[in-house]
Design a protein around this motif. Sequence first.
Motif, PDB file in Angstrom:
ATOM      1  N   ILE A   2      44.611 -37.084  21.126  1.00 15.03           N
ATOM      2  CA  ILE A   2      43.133 -37.742  21.698  1.00 15.03           C
ATOM      3  C   ILE A   2      42.313 -37.664  20.546  1.00 15.03           C
ATOM      4  O   ILE A   2      41.579 -38.797  20.493  1.00 15.03           O
ATOM      5  CB  ILE A   2      42.559 -36.574  22.767  1.00 15.03           C
ATOM      6  N   PHE A   3      42.182 -37.102  19.643  1.00 15.73           N
ATOM      7  CA  PHE A   3      41.252 -36.781  18.472  1.00 15.73           C
ATOM      8  C   PHE A   3      41.481 -37.914  17.506  1.00 15.73           C
ATOM      9  O   PHE A   3      40.678 -38.071  16.596  1.00 15.73           O
ATOM     10  CB  PHE A   3      41.077 -35.554  18.001  1.00 15.73           C
ATOM     11  N   LYS A   4      42.664 -38.477  17.503  1.00 13.42           N
ATOM     12  CA  LYS A   4      43.048 -39.493  16.367  1.00 13.42           C
ATOM     13  C   LYS A   4      42.632 -40.744  17.177  1.00 13.42           C
ATOM     14  O   LYS A   4      43.074 -41.925  16.203  1.00 13.42           O
ATOM     15  CB  LYS A   4      44.367 -39.197  16.264  1.00 13.42           C
ATOM     16  N   SER A   5      42.650 -40.998  18.383  1.00 10.19           N
ATOM     17  CA  SER A   5      42.283 -42.343  18.893  1.00 10.19           C
ATOM     18  C   SER A   5      41.073 -42.979  18.234  1.00 10.19           C
ATOM     19  O   SER A   5      39.982 -42.270  18.158  1.00 10.19           O
ATOM     20  CB  SER A   5      42.321 -42.159  20.423  1.00 10.19           C
ATOM     21  N   LYS A   6      41.162 -44.387  18.275  1.00 11.05           N
ATOM     22  CA  LYS A   6      39.894 -45.073  17.670  1.00 11.05           C
ATOM     23  C   LYS A   6      38.864 -44.721  18.691  1.00 11.05           C
ATOM     24  O   LYS A   6      37.576 -44.904  18.059  1.00 11.05           O
ATOM     25  CB  LYS A   6      40.312 -46.395  17.616  1.00 11.05           C
ATOM     26  N   MET A   7      39.149 -44.865  19.927  1.00  5.93           N
ATOM     27  CA  MET A   7      37.776 -44.900  21.042  1.00  5.93           C
ATOM     28  C   MET A   7      37.161 -43.564  20.663  1.00  5.93           C
ATOM     29  O   MET A   7      36.016 -43.560  21.058  1.00  5.93           O
ATOM     30  CB  MET A   7      38.498 -45.275  22.299  1.00  5.93           C
ATOM     31  N   THR A   8      38.040 -42.359  20.848  1.00  2.12           N
ATOM     32  CA  THR A   8      37.450 -41.222  20.744  1.00  2.12           C
ATOM     33  C   THR A   8      36.435 -41.055  19.306  1.00  2.12           C
ATOM     34  O   THR A   8      35.339 -40.509  19.603  1.00  2.12           O
ATOM     35  CB  THR A   8      38.459 -40.263  20.633  1.00  2.12           C
ATOM     36  N   ALA A   9      36.973 -41.533  18.278  1.00  2.36           N
ATOM     37  CA  ALA A   9      36.093 -41.626  17.039  1.00  2.36           C
ATOM     38  C   ALA A   9      34.835 -42.307  17.431  1.00  2.36           C
ATOM     39  O   ALA A   9      33.735 -41.931  16.884  1.00  2.36           O
ATOM     40  CB  ALA A   9      36.891 -42.238  16.039  1.00  2.36           C
ATOM     41  N   ILE A  10      34.897 -43.610  18.017  1.00  2.00           N
ATOM     42  CA  ILE A  10      33.702 -44.482  18.351  1.00  2.00           C
ATOM     43  C   ILE A  10      32.466 -43.614  19.005  1.00  2.00           C
ATOM     44  O   ILE A  10      31.610 -43.630  18.547  1.00  2.00           O
ATOM     45  CB  ILE A  10      34.149 -45.701  18.835  1.00  2.00           C
ATOM     46  N   LEU A  11      33.290 -42.800  20.024  1.00  2.00           N
ATOM     47  CA  LEU A  11      32.241 -42.299  20.998  1.00  2.00           C
ATOM     48  C   LEU A  11      31.758 -41.039  20.144  1.00  2.00           C
ATOM     49  O   LEU A  11      30.512 -40.595  20.391  1.00  2.00           O
ATOM     50  CB  LEU A  11      33.195 -41.540  22.259  1.00  2.00           C
ATOM     51  N   ILE A  12      32.362 -40.159  19.238  1.00  2.00           N
ATOM     52  CA  ILE A  12      31.948 -39.417  18.408  1.00  2.00           C
ATOM     53  C   ILE A  12      30.890 -39.923  17.658  1.00  2.00           C
ATOM     54  O   ILE A  12      29.841 -39.381  17.452  1.00  2.00           O
ATOM     55  CB  ILE A  12      33.002 -38.539  17.877  1.00  2.00           C
ATOM     56  N   ALA A  13      31.125 -40.909  17.120  1.00  2.00           N
ATOM     57  CA  ALA A  13      30.069 -41.651  16.090  1.00  2.00           C
ATOM     58  C   ALA A  13      28.859 -41.822  16.792  1.00  2.00           C
ATOM     59  O   ALA A  13      27.632 -41.677  16.285  1.00  2.00           O
ATOM     60  CB  ALA A  13      30.714 -42.835  15.472  1.00  2.00           C
ATOM     61  N   THR A  14      29.012 -42.640  17.947  1.00  2.00           N
ATOM     62  CA  THR A  14      28.020 -42.890  18.697  1.00  2.00           C
ATOM     63  C   THR A  14      26.839 -41.782  19.225  1.00  2.00           C
ATOM     64  O   THR A  14      25.755 -41.552  19.057  1.00  2.00           O
ATOM     65  CB  THR A  14      28.240 -43.484  20.134  1.00  2.00           C
ATOM     66  N   ALA A  15      27.663 -40.588  19.890  1.00  2.00           N
ATOM     67  CA  ALA A  15      26.962 -39.308  19.693  1.00  2.00           C
ATOM     68  C   ALA A  15      26.328 -38.862  18.601  1.00  2.00           C
ATOM     69  O   ALA A  15      25.050 -38.307  18.600  1.00  2.00           O
ATOM     70  CB  ALA A  15      27.773 -37.996  20.302  1.00  2.00           C
ATOM     71  N   ALA A  16      26.825 -39.081  17.367  1.00  2.00           N
ATOM     72  CA  ALA A  16      26.220 -38.634  15.960  1.00  2.00           C
ATOM     73  C   ALA A  16      24.926 -39.574  15.860  1.00  2.00           C
ATOM     74  O   ALA A  16      23.916 -38.975  15.375  1.00  2.00           O
ATOM     75  CB  ALA A  16      27.053 -38.801  14.941  1.00  2.00           C
TER      76      ALA A  16
END
Length: 393
Positions: A24-38
């Motif tokens: 899950i945490f390696k997926s690109k979409m998850t990374a984008i959502l985390i970056a958006t939250a940041a």
Amino acid sequence: MQLSKSKNIGIGSEKEKKFGFNTIFKSKMTAILIATAALWILFTMLTDGNFLTTRNLSNLFRQMSITGVLAIGMCFVIILGEIDLSAGSTLGLLGGIAAILNVWFGFSAIPTVVITLILGVIMGAWNGYWIAVKNVPSFIVTLGSMLIFRGILIGITGGNTVAPLSSDFKAIGQAYLPTALGYVLVVLAIAGSAYLVLNNRKNKIKYNIDVKPMILDVFTIAGIGIVSLALVVILNDYQGFPIPAFIMLLIALILGFVATKTVFGRRMYGIGGNRDAARLSGINVKKHIIVIYSILGLLCGVAGILLTTRLNAGSVSAGQSAEMDAIAACVIGGASLAGGSGTVIGALVGALVMATIDNGMSMMNTPTFWQYIVKGLILLIAVWMDIASKNKK
């Protein structure tokens, strides 16, 4: 066969372990959502908390709706392996035509919208015709259309702003849904996501395809419900759910279904993945190109109406660089400029990133040139990451 299926159903089966939280945490979409939250956290800190006020969030989603609608159509074009540099000028021209029909000729909202959308389809088909039938590269066709449409807009308006709009037409971009209807949308979002997730799981089990642990599907449904409820509560605390955001989500739902659940959608991905193979398999490639560019033209009309009604005016500068925001949103959301990949939900997430940057930097009174620089760097990095990931594969 029965034993194989049973392995897919259990939460702790061997086939399911490969879908653990590391995946899950390696997926690109998850990374984008985390970056958006940041980004949200960063802008909240830099604006002394003003970024997360209900009023600003309502404005953010209203801004996002224009880029989001455009990005959905652009995503379809990019999946084909094509591009459209005229989308911003198409948006501007159609928004200007809508303003002229409403202000100068006194058309009410409904005929104005209908005429504008029909013209959008025609303009999109114009691009598709030159690309599919005359075999002119899409870069050249849409670059020419960008100049043509912008020139027409300046010509028909005389370089003047067309305003003010009638109250019924202006409501499209400025009105809100009733508070109660917002909560109805939450229920529908939870029910719809539950059906899609569980139906997808059922189909995978039926054809003996590995599935994620059930707990992750439950988390997905719960997450969608929590986010939807939080969003509606926040927006209702201001004035309600903005109609432009509702229109964007409705379009995303319809075209997301078309892309993933229909023969047309599967053929679209097939054309983008290998055009020669698609043609040899009997797919009418030319027809699909014209139809998809017509869809983008239609959505340019929707976006043009949303922008014009939001600003309460038609402007000759409307839509400038909008195509770049849409392309960047698609690439950020996982679409490949080489074609064959991309999703509607990814395009929306990318649009949220672009709207967040615009909104946050505007609140900080950042000079416009810095906004262009930042968005350009984001597009460059997103494309580089896409190419790098494909090279690794």
